[in-house]
Design an enzyme around this catalytic site. Structure first.
Site, short mmCIF file in Angstrom:
data_model
loop_
_atom_site.label_atom_id
_atom_site.label_comp_id
_atom_site.label_asym_id
_atom_site.label_seq_id
_atom_site.Cartn_x
_atom_site.Cartn_y
_atom_site.Cartn_z
N ASP A 472 -29.41 -37.95 45.06
CA ASP A 472 -30.37 -37.60 43.99
C ASP A 472 -31.78 -37.50 44.53
O ASP A 472 -32.08 -37.96 45.65
CB ASP A 472 -30.29 -38.67 42.89
N ASP A 542 -28.94 -32.95 33.50
CA ASP A 542 -28.66 -34.20 32.80
C ASP A 542 -28.28 -33.92 31.34
O ASP A 542 -27.87 -34.84 30.62
CB ASP A 542 -29.89 -35.12 32.84
C1 GLA Z 1 -31.00 -38.56 37.60
C2 GLA Z 1 -29.64 -37.89 37.61
C3 GLA Z 1 -28.72 -38.61 36.66
C4 GLA Z 1 -28.60 -40.06 37.03
C5 GLA Z 1 -29.98 -40.68 37.07
C6 GLA Z 1 -29.92 -42.09 37.60
O1 GLA Z 1 -31.64 -38.37 36.40
O2 GLA Z 1 -29.75 -36.56 37.26
O3 GLA Z 1 -27.45 -38.00 36.64
O4 GLA Z 1 -28.00 -40.16 38.30
O5 GLA Z 1 -30.86 -39.95 37.89
O6 GLA Z 1 -31.17 -42.68 37.60
#
Ligand code: GLA
Length: 726
Positions: A472, A542
Site C-alpha cells: 500500500d 476502497d
Molecule cells: C488503504 C487501502 C485499504 C486498506 C487501508 C488500511 O486505504 O486502500 O484497502 O488497506 O489502507 O489502512
C-alpha cells in the site's frame, strides 16, 4: 563569410557571446531512408530525411505504408522535436548544454532492428546533436500480435560538465489528420476510473499529476484518442496510450494551427529539471501505444492480451480467491478474532487470508492510523504468538496467508521517525504537512532504500508461510524536498524516488517469486504498467459498494485485464447479495466480510458463488477476451462478456443500476458457427431463472444477432449467463 553572416557574428559579440555561431553551411545531402515500425495491423513509419533529421510519416493502419516523399517534410513532422532551433510547438526535448545553449539539433546516426523473438522487435535509432556530444537513442519495441508499440528515450552526453534536461518526453507521435476526441480516466479516492470525453481543439490540453507518489490519485496514466467522433466500442479508429510511470506524469495534446495533433507523454517536467553528469544515462519511462480501426473495445483487448503475456506476473496462474479482514475488523483485532476469521476463509472456499493494516508497532502500536508506520515488528499485545502462529493456523486450514505492508511511509509517532527525522520528504523551514497522519520516506537516500528493502525482507524471509502481500501507499507528496539531495539536485527527487521504488519492487518480485502481490495506493492511486510488472493484481478502489464498482471496474477495464482488477464482495451499503457477487465476478474475486455473520441464505449463496467462480468462471474472466456491451454511462444498465481464447466458453454479466424495462443484450466474440448452450447461473437461493431460452442451444451467429433478454428491470437486478459450446 557573407556580409549577413558577418553582421550576425558582430551582433552576437556585441551581446557578449564569446562562442562562434555555427557556420551557415548545409550538411551534405544524403539519401532519405524509411524506418518502418510495424505490428500486425498497425504501422508507424519514420523517415530519415536528406537533412538527417528524423521525421514521422504515418501512424495508423498497416495498409497505408507511405513511400519516401519527394520533398523533405516540414519541421513540424519531426518525430522527437527538440526545443530551441527552429521547432515551433511543444517540444519532446529541451536540454541546456554546458555552455548555456538551450537548443538541441538531433541528427540521425544509425539504427538497428533486432527481432527479440517471433513477436517482439526492437528498433533503436541513435541520434546525435549536430554540434555537441549529446546523444538520444529512441527505442521502439513492437508487439506484433497485440498491436502494441512501446517507446522510450535514452539520453546521455559527453559534454564537459552537466547538461540540464528540462523536458524529456517518452514519446511524441503526431496523429494523422482529423478531429480527435480525448477520453481521460479521472477520479479521486473512492471514485477512481471515471471516463470524461471531449473534442480537442487548437492549443495544448494538458492532463497531468504533480503528486510524485500515489501520483494517480486524480488520474490514471491512460487515455484514448478517437478519430473523427467520440470513441465507440466496436468501430472507428482509436489510439490508446498508457505510460509506465508511477510518479508525476504529463500528457500534452497539442493541436497546431494546421489542426495536426501531437501527443507528448512522459515524466512531468514540472519542477523536475534533471542535471545529467557526463556519461550518465537518463532513461525515460516506457510509453505504450495501441491503434485499432475496430474501436476502443479492440484497444482494450490488445492491451489485455499484451499485459497478460508480457507485463503482469504469473498470468498463467489464476488469481486466488481471497478473504481480507479490513472492512470487517479495521485495526481492531487480536489473535482469537483473526483465527476465527481465518477459519471462515476455509469454510468459504477462499484460497488466501489477507491480514490488512494494524498488525505491527510496539512502542507506537498501530491501533489507528495515527501511529506505527515505520515500525514493522509484530504488535505483541495483538498477536502474542507472532506471524508464524497465524501462518500456521492458515496452513492447517489449507489457506494461504497474506500480509499488508506500506513500506514507503512513516508516522511521526513511530520509533523510526524518532531515530531518523531526516529520512522523510519535506521542505526546509516549512511545517511538515501530514496526510493520514503520515509522511513519505525519502527513497533518494540510500539508507532509506536499504531500510525499505529490509522491511520487506525481514517480514517475508523468516516467514515462508506468507505467500501474499498487499503493498500500500497512502499519501502523495506535497512538500517535494529531500534532506539528503544537494540543493541543485532537489528537482531530481520525484524522478529518483520512482526509479528507486522500482528497484525495490524488482528485488521483492525476484527474491520472493512465490509471493502473490497486490498493488494498492489507498485504492487506485498507483496503477500503471511499470509498477504492475512486479504485481499480480491491483486494488482499484476502497469503494466496494457494487453500484459504484460497476463504473470503477468499467473504467479500468479499458486498459487493464480483469485478472489484475481485484474485486471484493463486501457489505458496503448492504446492496443485494447476488448483485454484489455478480459485480465482483467480473474481476479477480475476493471477499472482505465476516462470513459467520451472513444469513443462512447468503452463506449458501457465497459458497455456491466461490465454487462457481473457481470451477467455471475464473479462467474465462481472468484469461479471456473482454467485450464491453452496454455502458453504464448510457442508461440503466451495464453489460459485458468475456470469451475464452478458443471461443468455446463465454460468460455475460448484466448489472441493473437503475430501474427500467428489460432489454436485449447482444453478446460479442462468440464463434458464429458454433452452437452454445445458454445457462443463467448464480441464482439467488429460492429463485429460478426467468431467462427466455434458458438451457437451450443456439448458434453463435444467432446469439450475437438477436441477443438475449435477461429478466433485469429493477435497480440491483443482475444476471450471469454462461455460453458453453457443444
Ligand atoms: C488503504 C487501502 C485499504 C486498506 C487501508 C488500511 O486505504 O486502500 O484497502 O488497506 O489502507 O489502512
Amino acid at each position: 563569410m557573407s556580409p549577413s553572416n558577418l553582421f550576425a557574428k558582430f551582433c552576437l559579440l556585441a551581446l557578449g557571446f564569446t562562442l562562434a555561431p555555427h557556420p551557415l553551411t548545409a550538411a551534405p545531402a544524403t539519401s532519405a531512408e524509411l524506418i518502418p515500425v510495424n505490428t500486425a495491423r498497425s504501422q508507424m513509419t519514420l523517415l530519415v530525411g536528406t537533412d538527417q533529421r528524423l521525421y514521422q510519416l504515418a501512424y495508423g493502419s498497416a495498409g497505408n505504408s507511405p513511400a519516401i516523399p519527394a520533398k523533405t517534410p516540414g519541421r513540424d513532422a519531426e518525430f522527437y522535436p527538440q526545443a530551441g532551433d527552429g521547432f515551433l510547438f511543444e517540444p519532446a526535448l529541451l536540454a541546456v548544454h554546458t555552455d548555456g545553449n538551450t537548443s538541441t539539433d538531433l541528427r540521425y546516426v544509425s539504427h538497428t532492428v533486432t527481432a527479440l523473438d517471433s513477436n517482439v522487435t526492437l528498433t533503436r535509432i541513435e541520434l546525435k546533436d549536430s554540434y555537441y556530444p549529446f546523444h538520444v537513442a529512441l527505442n521502439l519495441k513492437t508487439y506484433r500480435n497485440e498491436d502494441v508499440i512501446e517507446q522510450w528515450a535514452e539520453i546521455s552526453h559527453d559534454e564537459k560538465g552537466q547538461v540540464t534536461l528540462e523536458r524529456f518526453a517518452s514519446s511524441s507521435p503526431e496523429l494523422p489528420g482529423g478531429n480527435y476526441w480525448l477520453t481521460q480516466f479521472h477520479g479521486d479516492w473512492a471514485k477512481e476510473g471515471q471516463l470524461a470525453e471531449e473534442q480537442l481543439t487548437f492549443g495544448t490540453k494538458v492532463l497531468d499529476t504533480k503528486l510524485g507518489v500515489r501520483a494517480h490519485q486524480y488520474r490514471t496514466p491512460v487515455f484514448l484518442l478517437s478519430k473523427n467522433g467520440p470513441a465507440r466500442e466496436d468501430a472507428g479508429e482509436v489510439y490508446g496510450g498508457t505510460l509506465g510511470w508511477s510518479g508525476s506524469y504529463q500528457f500534452a495534446f497539442d493541436v497546431d494551427p494546421a489542426g495536426k495533433l501531437r501527443a507528448l507523454t512522459g515524466i512531468n517536467p514540472f519542477n523536475s529539471a534533471y542535471h545529467l553528469a557526463r556519461h550518465q544515462l537518463f532513461n525515460t519511462p516506457k510509453m505504450f501505444w495501441s491503434w485499432s480501426a475496430a474501436g476502443k473495445g479492440q484497444i482494450s483487448r490488445n492491451f489485455h492480451r499484451w499485459a497478460r503475456r508480457y507485463i503482469l506476473r504469473d498470468t498463467g496462474q489464476l488469481r486466488p480467491v481471497l478473504l481480507n479482514n479490513w472492512e470487517t475488523t479495521g485495526f481492531n483485532f487480536n489473535e482469537p478474532k483473526l483465527t476465527a476469521l481465518l477459519a471462515t476463509a476455509h469454510d468459504l472456499g477462499a484460497e488466501v487470508f489477507l491480514l490488512d493494516d494494524g498488525w505491527f508497532g510496539d512502542k507506537y502500536p498501530r491501533d489507528n492510523d495515527r501511529a506505527g508506520l515505520g515500525d514493522w515488528q509484530v504488535n505483541p499485545r495483538k498477536l502474542p504468538d507472532g506471524l508464524g502462529y497465524l501462518t500456521q493456523a492458515a496452513h492447517q486450514r489449507d489457506v494461504r496467508f497474506g500480509i499488508w505492508l506500506e513500506p514507503e511511509m512513516v508516522n511521526p509517532a513511530s520509533e523510526l521517525y524518532h531515530r531518523h527525522p531526516d529520512w522523510v520528504i519535506g521542505q526546509l523551514h516549512r511545517e511538515p504537512q501530514l496526510q493520514r497522519n503520515q509522511l513519505n520516506l525519502d527513497l533518494s537516500r540510500p539508507a532509506v532504500r536499504d531500510y525499505v528493502w529490509k522491511v520487506i525482507n525481514d517480514t517475508l524471509a523468516p516467514n515462508p508461510g506468507i505467500t501474499y502481500v498487499k503493498w500500500d501507499c497512502n499519501r502523495f507528496v506535497t512538500q517535494p524536498g529531500s534532506f539528503y539531495l544537494k540543493p541543485d539536485e532537489q528537482s531530481h527527487l520525484l524522478i529518483d524516488y520512482n526509479w528507486a521504488l522500482y528497484d525495490i519492487m524488482g528485488r521483492f518480485a525476484t527474491n520472493f517469486p512465490n509471493v502473490t502481490a497486490m498493488l494498492c495506493s489507498g485504492g487506485g492511486g498507483r496503477v500503471d504498467y511499470q509498477a504492475l510488472r512486479y504485481f499480480h493484481t491491483f486494488w482499484p478502489s476502497d469503494r466496494t459498494d457494487p453500484r459504484d464498482r460497476v463504473f470503477i471496474q468499467w473504467g479500468y477495464s479499458h486498459f487493464f485485464p480483469a485478472c489484475a482488477i481485484a474485486a471484493h464482495v463486501t457489505r458496503m451499503n448492504e446492496r443485494p447479495f447476488k448483485f454484489t457477487l455478480d459485480v465482483a465476478f467480473s474481476g479477480a474475486l475476493g471477499f472482505d466480510l465476516d462470513f459467520a455473520k451472513l444469513s443462512p441464505d447468503e452463506k449458501a449463496e457465497a459458497l455456491a458463488a466461490v465454487a462457481l467462480y473457481k470451477n467455471d468462471l475464473r479462467p474465462i474472466v481472468q484469461q479471456g477476451d473482454l467485450y464491453r456491451l452496454v455502458s453504464p454511462y448510457d442508461g440503466q444498465r451495464s453489460a459485458l462478456d468475456f470469451v475464452s481464447e478458443d471461443r468455446s466458453h463465454a460468460v455475460l454479466f448484466t448489472y441493473q443500476i437503475a430501474s427500467g424495462p428489460a432489454d436485449t443484450v447482444k453478446p460479442q466474440g462468440l464463434d458464429p458457427q458454433r452452437h452454445y448452450r445458454i445457462r443463467e447461473v448464480n441464482l439467488a437461493v429460492g429463485t429460478a431463472s426467468r431467462l427466455p431460452g434458458q438451457d437451450t442451444v443456439v448458434d453463435g451467429a444467432t446469439l450475437m444477432r438477436d441477443g438475449i433478454t435477461p429478466a433485469c428491470t429493477k435497480e440491483f437486478d443482475s444476471a450471469v449467463i454462461e455460453f458453453t459450446a457443444e
